[in-house]
Motif scaffolding. Sequence first.
Motif, PDB file in Angstrom:
ATOM      1  N   UNK A  52     -28.256 -38.395 -34.870  1.00 23.11           N
ATOM      2  CA  UNK A  52     -28.048 -39.704 -35.231  1.00 23.11           C
ATOM      3  C   UNK A  52     -26.345 -39.718 -35.986  1.00 23.11           C
ATOM      4  N   UNK A  53     -26.073 -38.790 -36.602  1.00 24.26           N
ATOM      5  CA  UNK A  53     -24.449 -38.948 -37.254  1.00 24.26           C
ATOM      6  C   UNK A  53     -23.537 -38.656 -35.904  1.00 24.26           C
ATOM      7  N   UNK A  54     -24.048 -38.045 -35.201  1.00 26.65           N
ATOM      8  CA  UNK A  54     -22.964 -37.831 -33.780  1.00 26.65           C
ATOM      9  C   UNK A  54     -22.744 -38.924 -33.153  1.00 26.65           C
ATOM     10  N   UNK A  55     -24.091 -39.662 -32.679  1.00 29.15           N
ATOM     11  CA  UNK A  55     -23.948 -40.767 -31.971  1.00 29.15           C
ATOM     12  C   UNK A  55     -23.247 -41.920 -32.561  1.00 29.15           C
ATOM     13  N   UNK A  56     -23.517 -42.023 -33.646  1.00 27.25           N
ATOM     14  CA  UNK A  56     -22.818 -43.352 -34.392  1.00 27.25           C
ATOM     15  C   UNK A  56     -21.207 -43.125 -34.421  1.00 27.25           C
ATOM     16  N   UNK A  57     -21.021 -41.752 -34.915  1.00 33.21           N
ATOM     17  CA  UNK A  57     -19.667 -41.390 -34.629  1.00 33.21           C
ATOM     18  C   UNK A  57     -19.062 -41.600 -33.444  1.00 33.21           C
ATOM     19  N   UNK A  58     -19.361 -41.047 -32.539  1.00 36.36           N
ATOM     20  CA  UNK A  58     -19.083 -41.085 -31.126  1.00 36.36           C
ATOM     21  C   UNK A  58     -19.074 -42.527 -30.321  1.00 36.36           C
ATOM     22  N   UNK A  59     -20.244 -43.150 -30.288  1.00 32.55           N
ATOM     23  CA  UNK A  59     -20.263 -44.174 -29.571  1.00 32.55           C
ATOM     24  C   UNK A  59     -20.173 -45.735 -30.144  1.00 32.55           C
ATOM     25  N   UNK A  60     -19.810 -45.653 -31.561  1.00 30.93           N
ATOM     26  CA  UNK A  60     -19.930 -46.875 -32.293  1.00 30.93           C
ATOM     27  C   UNK A  60     -18.604 -47.749 -31.472  1.00 30.93           C
ATOM     28  N   UNK A  61     -18.717 -48.981 -30.910  1.00 33.10           N
ATOM     29  CA  UNK A  61     -17.571 -49.578 -30.310  1.00 33.10           C
ATOM     30  C   UNK A  61     -17.381 -49.232 -28.833  1.00 33.10           C
ATOM     31  N   UNK A  62     -18.215 -48.316 -28.255  1.00 30.37           N
ATOM     32  CA  UNK A  62     -18.301 -48.005 -27.024  1.00 30.37           C
ATOM     33  C   UNK A  62     -19.700 -48.779 -26.215  1.00 30.37           C
ATOM     34  N   UNK A  63     -20.732 -48.357 -27.005  1.00 26.80           N
ATOM     35  CA  UNK A  63     -22.237 -48.784 -26.401  1.00 26.80           C
ATOM     36  C   UNK A  63     -22.485 -49.932 -27.196  1.00 26.80           C
ATOM     37  N   UNK A  64     -22.811 -50.926 -26.687  1.00 27.84           N
ATOM     38  CA  UNK A  64     -22.993 -52.101 -27.596  1.00 27.84           C
ATOM     39  C   UNK A  64     -24.164 -51.666 -28.841  1.00 27.84           C
ATOM     40  N   UNK A  99     -20.257 -37.711 -19.034  1.00 26.24           N
ATOM     41  CA  UNK A  99     -19.438 -38.115 -20.309  1.00 26.24           C
ATOM     42  C   UNK A  99     -19.346 -39.713 -20.057  1.00 26.24           C
ATOM     43  N   UNK A 100     -19.318 -40.485 -21.015  1.00 29.16           N
ATOM     44  CA  UNK A 100     -19.121 -41.951 -20.823  1.00 29.16           C
ATOM     45  C   UNK A 100     -17.315 -41.966 -20.512  1.00 29.16           C
ATOM     46  N   UNK A 101     -16.605 -42.490 -19.685  1.00 32.48           N
ATOM     47  CA  UNK A 101     -15.195 -42.523 -19.291  1.00 32.48           C
ATOM     48  C   UNK A 101     -14.600 -42.940 -20.709  1.00 32.48           C
ATOM     49  N   UNK A 132     -15.422 -42.606 -23.700  1.00 30.64           N
ATOM     50  CA  UNK A 132     -15.496 -41.568 -24.896  1.00 30.64           C
ATOM     51  C   UNK A 132     -14.351 -40.725 -24.546  1.00 30.64           C
ATOM     52  N   UNK A 133     -13.103 -40.910 -24.883  1.00 33.28           N
ATOM     53  CA  UNK A 133     -11.694 -40.380 -24.804  1.00 33.28           C
ATOM     54  C   UNK A 133     -11.978 -38.822 -25.200  1.00 33.28           C
ATOM     55  N   UNK A 134     -12.694 -38.788 -26.540  1.00 34.49           N
ATOM     56  CA  UNK A 134     -12.723 -37.302 -27.123  1.00 34.49           C
ATOM     57  C   UNK A 134     -13.532 -36.476 -26.290  1.00 34.49           C
ATOM     58  N   UNK A 135     -14.825 -37.044 -25.853  1.00 30.55           N
ATOM     59  CA  UNK A 135     -15.498 -35.968 -24.716  1.00 30.55           C
ATOM     60  C   UNK A 135     -14.830 -35.927 -23.580  1.00 30.55           C
ATOM     61  N   UNK A 136     -14.136 -36.755 -22.889  1.00 33.17           N
ATOM     62  CA  UNK A 136     -13.335 -36.458 -21.776  1.00 33.17           C
ATOM     63  C   UNK A 136     -12.414 -35.312 -21.919  1.00 33.17           C
ATOM     64  N   UNK A 166     -25.806 -51.238 -20.215  1.00 33.29           N
ATOM     65  CA  UNK A 166     -26.251 -51.281 -21.545  1.00 33.29           C
ATOM     66  C   UNK A 166     -26.284 -52.931 -21.798  1.00 33.29           C
ATOM     67  N   UNK A 167     -27.427 -53.451 -21.156  1.00 35.58           N
ATOM     68  CA  UNK A 167     -27.416 -54.948 -21.426  1.00 35.58           C
ATOM     69  C   UNK A 167     -26.662 -55.453 -20.214  1.00 35.58           C
ATOM     70  N   UNK A 168     -25.676 -56.165 -20.811  1.00 26.35           N
ATOM     71  CA  UNK A 168     -24.644 -56.983 -19.938  1.00 26.35           C
ATOM     72  C   UNK A 168     -23.482 -56.019 -19.928  1.00 26.35           C
ATOM     73  N   UNK A 169     -23.345 -55.129 -20.531  1.00 28.70           N
ATOM     74  CA  UNK A 169     -22.128 -54.270 -20.491  1.00 28.70           C
ATOM     75  C   UNK A 169     -22.307 -53.085 -19.333  1.00 28.70           C
ATOM     76  N   UNK A 170     -21.303 -53.144 -18.584  1.00 27.27           N
ATOM     77  CA  UNK A 170     -21.313 -51.646 -17.499  1.00 27.27           C
ATOM     78  C   UNK A 170     -20.233 -50.673 -17.896  1.00 27.27           C
ATOM     79  N   UNK A 171     -20.591 -49.576 -18.224  1.00 29.32           N
ATOM     80  CA  UNK A 171     -19.628 -48.392 -18.541  1.00 29.32           C
ATOM     81  C   UNK A 171     -19.864 -47.412 -17.390  1.00 29.32           C
ATOM     82  N   UNK A 172     -18.943 -46.661 -17.200  1.00 30.26           N
ATOM     83  CA  UNK A 172     -18.858 -45.632 -16.207  1.00 30.26           C
ATOM     84  C   UNK A 172     -18.989 -44.275 -16.910  1.00 30.26           C
ATOM     85  N   UNK A 173     -20.064 -43.556 -16.215  1.00 29.11           N
ATOM     86  CA  UNK A 173     -20.171 -42.167 -16.504  1.00 29.11           C
ATOM     87  C   UNK A 173     -19.386 -41.292 -15.670  1.00 29.11           C
TER      88      UNK A 173
END
Length: 176
Positions: A24-36, A129-131, A133-137, A155-162
């Motif tokens: 929970x904590x890591x995903x909120x910190x990591x993906x807020x602003x990346x994944x809708x 990794x999601x592209x 997600x600059x920290x992970x990359x 993710x719905x209408x949003x397309x991200x690159x893994x």
Amino acid sequence: MGANLISFRLASSKDANAVAAIHDAAWRSTYQGIIPHLHLERMIARRGPRWWQQQVERGANVTLLMFDGVPQGYATWGKARGTWPWEAGEIFELYVNPAFQGIGLGTRLFATVKDALKREGLKRLVVWALKDNETACAFYGGLGGSIVAATPERYGDVSLTRVAFAWGVNVKSSKA
């Protein structure tokens, strides 16, 4: 940082609450602003303690990063999913509690899991990794991983690159 404060072990079902909290904590910190937002909240909600308990009970490989006896990170791993031109292991997830990030613990967790995969006979390694997600990359690139594949993820209408990082492969001759 004393070496005796840091250890690694496989999770048991009694660790489900701790793993869910780290997730929970890591995903909120990591993906807020990346994944809708709505998709992120749903993904986190699906991975509560009961889900983690079931995964461990089904035999999933979940390695815990322990700091002073308390789980502060985890990695899930096994034989690589998908079709690769070579046999490989995969780290499916690697997350460290945000309060413990940036001090080398993720690198130690990565090395521990990489060694476990080698003991299973899997000398090559893949991590997605999601592209965005600059920290992970930067983390995986800094550990010597080379990008060998990319694929869209919706993710719905949003397309991200893994992107897939690989170790132990000849990148020029590898195609995923």
